[in-house]
Enzyme design. Structure first.
Site, PDB file in Angstrom:
ATOM      1  N   THR A   1     -11.679   1.612   5.045  1.00 57.26           N
ATOM      2  CA  THR A   1     -13.191   1.046   4.489  1.00 57.26           C
ATOM      3  C   THR A   1     -14.264   1.880   4.140  1.00 57.26           C
ATOM      4  OG1 THR A   1     -13.762   0.690   6.782  1.00 57.26           O
ATOM      5  CG2 THR A   1     -11.952  -0.587   5.646  1.00 57.26           C
TER       6      THR A   1
ATOM      7  N   ARG B   1      -7.665  -7.548   7.384  1.00 54.41           N
ATOM      8  CA  ARG B   1      -7.811  -8.507   8.103  1.00 54.41           C
ATOM      9  C   ARG B   1      -9.402  -8.394   8.584  1.00 54.41           C
ATOM     10  NH1 ARG B   1      -3.006  -6.759   8.842  1.00 54.41           N
ATOM     11  NH2 ARG B   1      -1.278  -8.664   8.292  1.00 54.41           N
TER      12      ARG B   1
ATOM     13  N   HIS C   1       3.987   2.549   4.604  1.00 54.65           N
ATOM     14  CA  HIS C   1       4.304   1.739   3.913  1.00 54.65           C
ATOM     15  C   HIS C   1       4.268   1.623   1.679  1.00 54.65           C
ATOM     16  CE1 HIS C   1       2.809  -1.434   7.644  1.00 54.65           C
ATOM     17  NE2 HIS C   1       4.414  -1.177   7.352  1.00 54.65           N
TER      18      HIS C   1
ATOM     19  N   CYS D   1      16.781   1.832  -9.813  1.00 48.32           N
ATOM     20  CA  CYS D   1      17.237   2.584 -10.223  1.00 48.32           C
ATOM     21  C   CYS D   1      16.346   4.473  -9.663  1.00 48.32           C
ATOM     22  CB  CYS D   1      18.198   3.494 -11.589  1.00 48.32           C
ATOM     23  SG  CYS D   1      16.587   3.709 -12.540  1.00 48.32           S
TER      24      CYS D   1
ATOM     25  N   CYS E   1      12.537  -1.258 -15.814  1.00 46.04           N
ATOM     26  CA  CYS E   1      13.155  -0.480 -15.788  1.00 46.04           C
ATOM     27  C   CYS E   1      13.771  -0.419 -17.849  1.00 46.04           C
ATOM     28  CB  CYS E   1      13.729   0.226 -15.203  1.00 46.04           C
ATOM     29  SG  CYS E   1      14.063   1.510 -15.196  1.00 46.04           S
TER      30      CYS E   1
ATOM     31  N   CYS F   1      17.365   1.063 -16.831  1.00 41.15           N
ATOM     32  CA  CYS F   1      18.383  -0.107 -16.067  1.00 41.15           C
ATOM     33  C   CYS F   1      17.850  -1.246 -16.433  1.00 41.15           C
ATOM     34  CB  CYS F   1      18.997   0.651 -14.846  1.00 41.15           C
ATOM     35  SG  CYS F   1      17.305  -0.034 -13.958  1.00 41.15           S
TER      36      CYS F   1
ATOM     37  N   SER G   1      -4.819  -3.400  13.257  1.00 42.28           N
ATOM     38  CA  SER G   1      -5.020  -4.088  13.808  1.00 42.28           C
ATOM     39  C   SER G   1      -3.486  -4.247  14.856  1.00 42.28           C
ATOM     40  CB  SER G   1      -5.100  -5.550  12.980  1.00 42.28           C
ATOM     41  OG  SER G   1      -4.227  -5.515  11.960  1.00 42.28           O
TER      42      SER G   1
ATOM     43  N   ASP H   1     -17.507   3.154  14.988  1.00 34.75           N
ATOM     44  CA  ASP H   1     -16.918   2.654  13.556  1.00 34.75           C
ATOM     45  C   ASP H   1     -16.060   4.196  13.534  1.00 34.75           C
ATOM     46  OD1 ASP H   1     -16.973   2.299  10.713  1.00 34.75           O
ATOM     47  OD2 ASP H   1     -18.625   4.593  10.979  1.00 34.75           O
TER      48      ASP H   1
END
Ligand code: NAD
Ligand code: ZN
Length: 253
Positions: free
Chosen positions: A33, A41, A126, A137, A159, A162, A201, A242
């Site tokens: 941040t 959140r 992630h 592909c 793509c 494909c 979180s 912080d």
């Protein structure tokens, strides 16, 4: 123990760092941040503006794919201009000091790599939003190409090999987790004696399982987050302050 005073918190952390044999940092949106990238959140976070588009919707409709890409392009200036913050730099210093063999992140912003941790030592649960891939592909696409194609046709491109859908290389809600990253995160978690949950979180699963796994395996657990989390009760040290300020003393000079 609970620390709110920044100096006291940094001192307590310094002691834990010097005692530890193997540290595994685990980061969330809160570490970025201060780099200008909003988290999900916090008040005013991305979540309060748009609920994320789930993977099934992305697969099911051209409109959802177009909207997903419009949102990504809207964030592009923020994401591509962001530089690593104090937290990223402090964790890079822990890595270079040989204290942390790798790092697990829920972030998709590429800032740990930008801070100097080798890409193969950054375990991304992630994925990464700085490039895109074909979901069928696996062909890699640069965002500039996707954007040029979108601008020309007014819709999310497919793509060229494909006809599969092209999506940022991130894991959307409802998309399956990357198996190799999950396995490597587990190995690191089980190898460490100090686990640092920073700026998360801790409500997104299965990622939130790693702090718990570390603690159950006997590691010390530190949580640094300005808001309380559901795991505060089992942590050895909770720092509600912080992140950049608490980690600044550990930046290598
Ligand atoms: P989250 O938004 O759920 O939680 C972030 C936490 O960080 C909040 O509890 C907030 O209080 C805290 N925080 C924010 N700034 C802080 C600061 N300066 N100091 C201390 N605490 C601070 O984020 P999450 O747990 O990472 O889960 C969100 C999901 O969204 C992740 O899966 C991630 O992939 C994705 N996401 C990533 C980014 C990014 O890559 N930078 C940004 C937004 C969302
Ligand atoms: Zn393809």
């Amino acid at each position: 123990m609970m620390a709110q005073d920044v100096e006291q918190a940094s001192a307590a952390l310094g002691e834990l760092f010097s005692e530890a044999r193997c540290i595994v940092p685990f980061t969330g949106a809160g570490i970025s941040t201060e780099c200008g990238i909003p988290d999900f959140r916090s008040p005013g976070g991305l979540w309060t503006k748009h609920a994320p588009i789930p993977f099934d919707d992305f697969m099911a409709s051209q409109e959802a794919r177009d909207e997903t890409w419009r949102r990504r392009f809207a964030m592009d200036e923020t994401l591509s201009n962001a530089k690593p913050g104090r937290g990223h730099r402090a964790l890079a210093a822990l890595y270079h000091a040989g204290k942390a063999p790798g790092l697990v992140t829920q972030n998709i912003d590429n800032l740990h790599q930008a801070s100097g941790i080798p890409p193969d030592k950054v375990i991304e649960l992630h994925g990464n939003t700085s490039y895109a891939t074909c979901l069928d592909c696996g062909k890699r696409y640069e965002l500039a190409w996707v954007r040029a194609s979108f601008d020309q046709s007014g819709r999310a491109p497919e793509c060229t090999v494909c006809d599969g859908y092209i999506k940022t290389a991130t894991i959307a809600f409802g998309q399956s987790m990357p198996a190799i990253a999950m396995r490597r995160a587990e190995e690191l978690t089980l190898a460490c004696d100090l686990f640092l949950a920073i700026g998360s979180s801790l409500v997104v699963w299965p990622a939130a399982g790693f702090p718990l796994m570390a603690k159950r395996n006997g590691a010390k657990l530190v949580i640094i987050n300005r808001e309380p989390t559901d795991f505060d009760d089992i942590a050895d040290l909770v720092i509600n302050a912080d992140i950049g300020s608490v980690l600044a003393p550990f930046i290598a000079h």
